[in-house]
Design an enzyme around this catalytic site. Structure first.
Site, PDB file in Angstrom:
ATOM      1  N   GLU A   2       0.201  52.004  11.587  1.00  0.00           N
ATOM      2  CA  GLU A   2      -0.164  50.621  11.905  1.00  0.00           C
ATOM      3  C   GLU A   2      -0.055  50.333  13.392  1.00  0.00           C
ATOM      4  OE1 GLU A   2       0.597  46.334  12.714  1.00  0.00           O
ATOM      5  OE2 GLU A   2       1.897  48.054  13.059  1.00  0.00           O
ATOM      6  N   ASP A   7       5.722  53.365  10.496  1.00  0.00           N
ATOM      7  CA  ASP A   7       5.784  53.849  11.881  1.00  0.00           C
ATOM      8  C   ASP A   7       6.337  52.771  12.799  1.00  0.00           C
ATOM      9  OD1 ASP A   7       3.342  52.404  11.481  1.00  0.00           O
ATOM     10  OD2 ASP A   7       2.552  53.240  13.343  1.00  0.00           O
TER      11      ASP A   7
END
Length: 455
Positions: free
Chosen positions: A182, A118
């Protein structure tokens, strides 16, 4: 108040008696020499990853279609990884990935490499090129995630793909964990990957995550690259924490009188801290840093605001406690109308070993020197929190480094505008993981001169 603690990782020491040159000799069966077609392929694969908008806005706001697209993308670009009988691939909590690579020697403790897919949002109007175009320009590849953290993710899997295609069979088993959230805490991705491994009784020799980088021109007085990292400023704490080891290890690479100064921080730390705080990039090593990330006030242009609310991100120096910070904030504000609330607090990770007997540390150090022989290597601070914290029950040896070369002008690009990575440096990143996987096959450190397999 949102707080992020400076996470500590002690990888890369230039000092010590360990013979890292052993990694330059005949251990690796496959040299990190890529053909022209492989160089083009690895770059095209990274471009494909950067074009997928895997943006995390908050813990509940994901682009589900982009996460699914990325999951479909990986087997297409790494067909050997996904088809090898040595590799088991699992989907964790729908969008994260766990790869188990089986080694031939079950007596060797496994290790783990982790990354995340991400990225943070990007405002297209602020960029020189569209942030998800993966445009190549003047030797650089531009795109959100090129620095954080798709170059690491793709570099790991690309290195493994190239090795498997060459017939590589690892001696030591290892895991690759790819989280999908994350940037917003990792509580669905990495946290559950770690839980799966813990439920299986896995204990790791070491873990390597993103974090520190190769600094070029950031540390004053250092001619070599280095692998490491306002008003009412927080108190200077330079020399009181593990950052002292960073500069003491780098001191042999400095010119006189800086080498003498850095080797004697017990005496010169006040002078050095005043020098370091002049740059934003090194001020983070001196003290707790402060950034206002959100500010809200007012309801109408001609109406006095009835309230104001700000979110402030503090990155704590390792010896600075939360209680000390709160007391100092209250003293600086000195206004009872202002209420302070801690939204998040990530405690510092315990210090990992970095001496001559530390297997993970020495393997990472040796691999850096394989690919970047001109780099001075030292233990350092990683000024951010990552998914590393979710794996603390699996190992005490948590290292954070990606061999990305960061110049002074690139510091603000991480999570900022015009994020980019050089084409040459990305190929070096792939070479780093290509060699790291092989170097980790040692059964013991180079001083024993005994590899775990006949390579």
């Amino acid at each position: 108040m949102e707080e992020t603690v400076e996470s500590r990782t002690y990888t890369f020491s230039a000092a010590g008696n360990q013979d890292s040159s052993y990694f330059d000799r005949s251990h690796a069966a496959f040299a990190a020499n890529f053909s022209e077609s492989e160089g083009k392929l690895l770059l095209d694969n990274l471009k494909g990853a950067l074009r997928i908008r895997t943006v995390s806005r908050n813990a509940t706001d994901f682009d589900i279609s982009a996460l699914e697209e990325f999951g479909d993308f990986l087997p297409k670009v790494f067909p050997t990884v996904f088809s090898s009988n040595l590799v088991q691939h699992e989907i964790i909590t729908k969008y994260s990935h766990l790869f188990t690579v089986r080694g031939s020697n079950d007596s060797l403790q496994p290790f783990m490499l982790i990354a995340h897919l991400d990225v943070v949002p990007a405002l297209e109007e602020e960029w020189d090129v569209p942030p998800f175009s993966a445009e190549e320009k003047d030797g650089y590849l531009y795109g959100r995630g090129s620095m954080d953290d798709k170059s690491s993710l793709m570099g790991i899997l690309q290195g493994l793909e190239f090795l498997l295609k060459r017939g590589y069979i690892p001696c030591r088993s290892f895991y690759i964990g790819i989280g999908h959230d994350e940037e917003v805490g990792g509580n669905n991705g990495a946290k559950n990957i770690a839980k799966v491994l813990q439920s299986r009784g896995v204990k790791l020799s070491f873990l390597l995550d993103e974090g520190s980088v190769i600094l070029d021109g950031v540390i004053p007085g250092l001619n070599k690259h280095a692998a490491i990292l306002e008003k009412n400023p927080m108190p200077r704490m330079f020399g009181q924490g593990p950052e002292r080891g960073l500069f003491e290890h780098l001191s042999p690479q400095l010119h006189f009188p800086l080498n003498m100064v850095m080797a004697n921080l017990w005496l010169f730390s006040p002078i050095v801290s005043r020098m370091m705080e002049k740059k934003q990039s090194t001020n983070t090593i001196v003290r707790t840093t402060t950034a206002v990330t959100e500010f809200h006030a007012g309801i109408k242009a001609n109406v006095i605001a009835p309230f104001a609310r700000a979110t402030v991100n503090f990155r704590l120096h390792p010896v600075h406690t939360l209680d000390q910070l709160l007391q100092q904030i209250q003293h600086i504000i000195s206004d009872e109308r202002v209420k302070i609330e801690v939204l998040q607090h990530y405690p510092s990770l315990p210090m990992s070993s970095y001496d001559d007997t530390s297997f993970g540390y020495q393997v990472i150090k040796g691999t850096i020197q394989n690919i970047f022989p001109e780099v001075a290597v030292a233990p350092g601070l990683c000024i951010a929190n990552t998914d590393t914290r979710h794996y603390q029950k699996l190992t005490k040896e948590l290292y954070r480094f990606i061999p990305m070369i960061l110049k002074q002008e690139d510091v603000t690009r991480v999570h900022g505008v015009n994020e980019r990575i050089s084409v040459k440096n990305y190929e070096e990143i792939v070479k780093f993981y290509f060699r790291l996987l092989q170097n980790s096959d040692l059964s013991s450190l180079p001083s024993s001169r005994i590899p775990s397999c006949d390579l």
